[in-house]
Structure formats: structure tokens, C-alpha cells
Design an enzyme around this catalytic site. Structure first.
Site, mmCIF file in Angstrom:
data_model
loop_
_atom_site.group_PDB
_atom_site.id
_atom_site.type_symbol
_atom_site.label_atom_id
_atom_site.label_comp_id
_atom_site.label_asym_id
_atom_site.label_seq_id
_atom_site.Cartn_x
_atom_site.Cartn_y
_atom_site.Cartn_z
ATOM 1 N N ASP A 86 0.809 -1.217 0.000
ATOM 2 C CA ASP A 86 0.000 0.000 0.000
ATOM 3 C C ASP A 86 0.840 1.265 0.000
ATOM 4 O OD1 ASP A 86 -2.600 1.179 0.022
ATOM 5 O OD2 ASP A 86 -2.417 1.613 2.151
ATOM 6 N N SER A 137 -7.201 4.740 -0.014
ATOM 7 C CA SER A 137 -7.439 3.371 -0.490
ATOM 8 C C SER A 137 -8.888 2.994 -0.260
ATOM 9 C CB SER A 137 -6.527 2.393 0.259
ATOM 10 O OG SER A 137 -5.166 2.751 0.106
ATOM 11 N N GLN A 188 -5.530 -2.550 -6.548
ATOM 12 C CA GLN A 188 -6.220 -1.671 -5.619
ATOM 13 C C GLN A 188 -6.957 -0.575 -6.369
ATOM 14 O OE1 GLN A 188 -4.667 1.778 -2.803
ATOM 15 N NE2 GLN A 188 -4.331 -0.178 -1.763
#
Length: 292
Positions: free
Chosen positions: A211, A235, A285
């Protein structure tokens, strides 16, 4: 550039991350985690994902490795408050084990994760080749990059980091850049000190890393890297597939790009590769991208 020895606080930062992932067990299926004292206004997404995967893995037999996870970021996490992780033992099969985890703060879910673990088995084996990139030892360190960056990035160099970070190309935040269709963001990572031989720890650290730079590829595509304060990122959901055994105290390359952005959302995907070229994991993502 040389393969410089890590800063003294680099090893301390590794120990701090290991401690962060060593969740307190409250009950058989209930765990509690905390955030670092130097956290920002919200909990880092990679942290809560890694902690949730740790909680799931603590309820699975040691002979089963995680092969996939699917997660949603529901609410911003409060770094001043512990996070409670509730594990649902969804299924225990002969080859596969499934777990669902809910991360809770202030009585509300901030994050959910589903993960699947598999007994090691023989089968077909192939993987896409690693892109041709310079060796990490030939690239500037994070500290060298930040040292010549303009404010406010100078402050970033004072934060202890558990990983040696080497960007292959200029970081999207490094300077203003022209939009580049099909832009790739490529970064080498390695922990600042050797880690225990605990495969769950290594994959959870990879989830943490996944991430860190993934949405950078969206910024690079639109030439927004230098627009500090003008772009809001968050996110939304996150998926990973783990293909092969992983060690993050060896160099791993994270190669990412963005196939699409629309509706104030951007999609980013990437692959992790070992230094010898084996594909280790795949990540996808979707993130909230607002230009203000």
C-alpha cells in the site's frame, strides 16, 4: 551509488514494525493492535491490512500459507485508539482454510478482510518475467532522494523507516512532471535488518509494503506527482495473490501501473518480484483520487 548500510534507526524501525504486527490475543478469535506513536491523522492502510492478515494467520495451522486476500477500507482509522480484530473461522477444509477479519474502532468496522490459506501442494509453475531494471545497489537511497527534494518532503527524511527504499525512476512526488500514458512506478524494497524465518511475518510485511507506492502510478500517469496538497488519495479496496514464498529481508521489486481512472477513482495494479526474477505476488487496488 552504493549498497549503503542502513541508518541506525532503520534497525529500530524494523523492530518497531515487528512489534506492531505482534498482536495482543484477547480471546481465541479476538486480537488487539496499536498504531505507531508518530502516525499521521489516520491509520496507514498497509498497517491495518498487515495486522488483519496477522490476526487471520494466527488462527490457521502453520502448514498452510496465505495465497490470497480481498479487503475493503471502510472508515479512516484513528491512530490514537487500539484496533480490535475479530476473526471469523469461515471454513477449514482438507486443502484450503478461509478466514474473515473485521477491524473495529469506536464500535464500528473500519476495515474488512477475507483471506484464503492453502496446504503446500505440487502443480504447474510459470510466471511473467521481471522487467529489466537497474540493480538496487546502483540507485539512490530514500534518504538521498529526499535530501534534494523541495519542502515539504524534507521532513520525510526524519521519519525512521523499516525498509531500504530505492526508486528505479524519479518518485512521482519528486518533482513536477508531464503526464505519461502507461507510466510505471518501480521501487526496490528490503528490510533494514534480517528477519525471523516466519513466513506469515514476511507476507504480512509484504501486505504492508503493497500500500506504500501503489497509487503513485496513477499520479505519474497524469503528471500530478508534484501537486502536494492538491490531490487527496485514499485506499478503497485491496486484493493480493501470493504466488511463491517471500522474504522481505532480501530485495523485492514492486512494479506498478494504472490501467484506468474515472469517477474520482483510480485503479492500480502491480507485481512483486524477487531479486532473481521470480514473480512473488500480484496486487490490485482501487483508490479515491480527488484533485482539489
Amino acid at each position: 551509488m552504493t549498497d549503503a548500510k542502513p541508518a541506525t534507526d532503520g534497525g529500530d524501525a524494523v523492530a518497531a514494525l515487528i512489534a506492531l504486527l505482534d498482536l495482543e490475543r484477547l480471546e481465541d478469535n479476538l486480537f488487539r493492535g496499536v498504531s505507531p506513536e508518530n502516525s499521521t491523522m489516520r491509520v496507514f492502510g498497509g498497517q491495518v491490512a498487515a495486522q488483519a492478515l496477522t490476526a487471520a494467520g494466527r488462527t490457521v495451522p502453520d502448514d498452510r500459507r496465505v495465497h490470497s486476500l480481498h479487503a475493503y477500507f471502510l472508515r479512516p482509522g484513528d491512530p490514537a485508539v487500539p484496533i480490535v480484530f475479530e476473526v471469523d473461522r469461515t471454513r477449514d477444509g482438507r486443502s484450503f482454510t478461509t478466514r474473515r477479519v473485521m477491524a473495529i474502532q469506536h464500535g464500528k468496522a473500519i476495515f474488512t478482510l477475507s483471506s484464503s490459506f492453502q496446504l503446500d501442494q505440487e502443480g504447474l509453475d510459470h510466471g511473467d518475467p521481471m522487467p529489466s531494471v537497474p540493480a538496487p545497489q546502483t540507485l539512490p537511497t530514500w534518504e538521498e532522494r529526499v535530501a534534494v527534494a523541495s519542502s515539504p518532503f524534507i521532513a520525510l527524511n526524519r521519519i525512521p523507516r523499516p525498509f531500504d527504499v530505492r526508486y528505479v525512476n524519479d518518485p512521482p512526488w519528486y518533482s513536477g512532471a508531464e503526464p505519461r500514458e502507461g507510466a510505471r512506478n518501480q521501487v526496490w524494497f528490503r528490510s533494514h535488518r534480517p528477519l525471523p524465518d516466519d513466513q506469515l511475518l514476511h507476507v504480512c510485511m509484504l501486505a504492508y509494503l503493497s500500500d506504500l507506492t501503489l497509487l503513485d502510478s496513477i499520479l505519474a500517469t497524469h503528471g500530478l506527482g508534484g501537486s502536494w496538497g492538491k490531490v487527496k488519495l485514499a485506499s478503497l479496496d485491496h486484493a493480493m495473490w501470493f504466488h511463491r514464498p517471500i522474504r522481505v529481508d532480501d530485495w523485492v521489486l514492486y512494479d506498478t501501473h494504472s490501467p484506468s481512472a474515472s469517477g474520482a477513482r483510480g485503479l492500480a495494479s502491480g507485481h512483486f518480484f524477487s531479486a532473481d526474477g521470480a514473480m512473488l505476488a500480484t496486487v490490485v487496488q482501487e483508490g479515491l483520487i480527488r484533485v482539489v
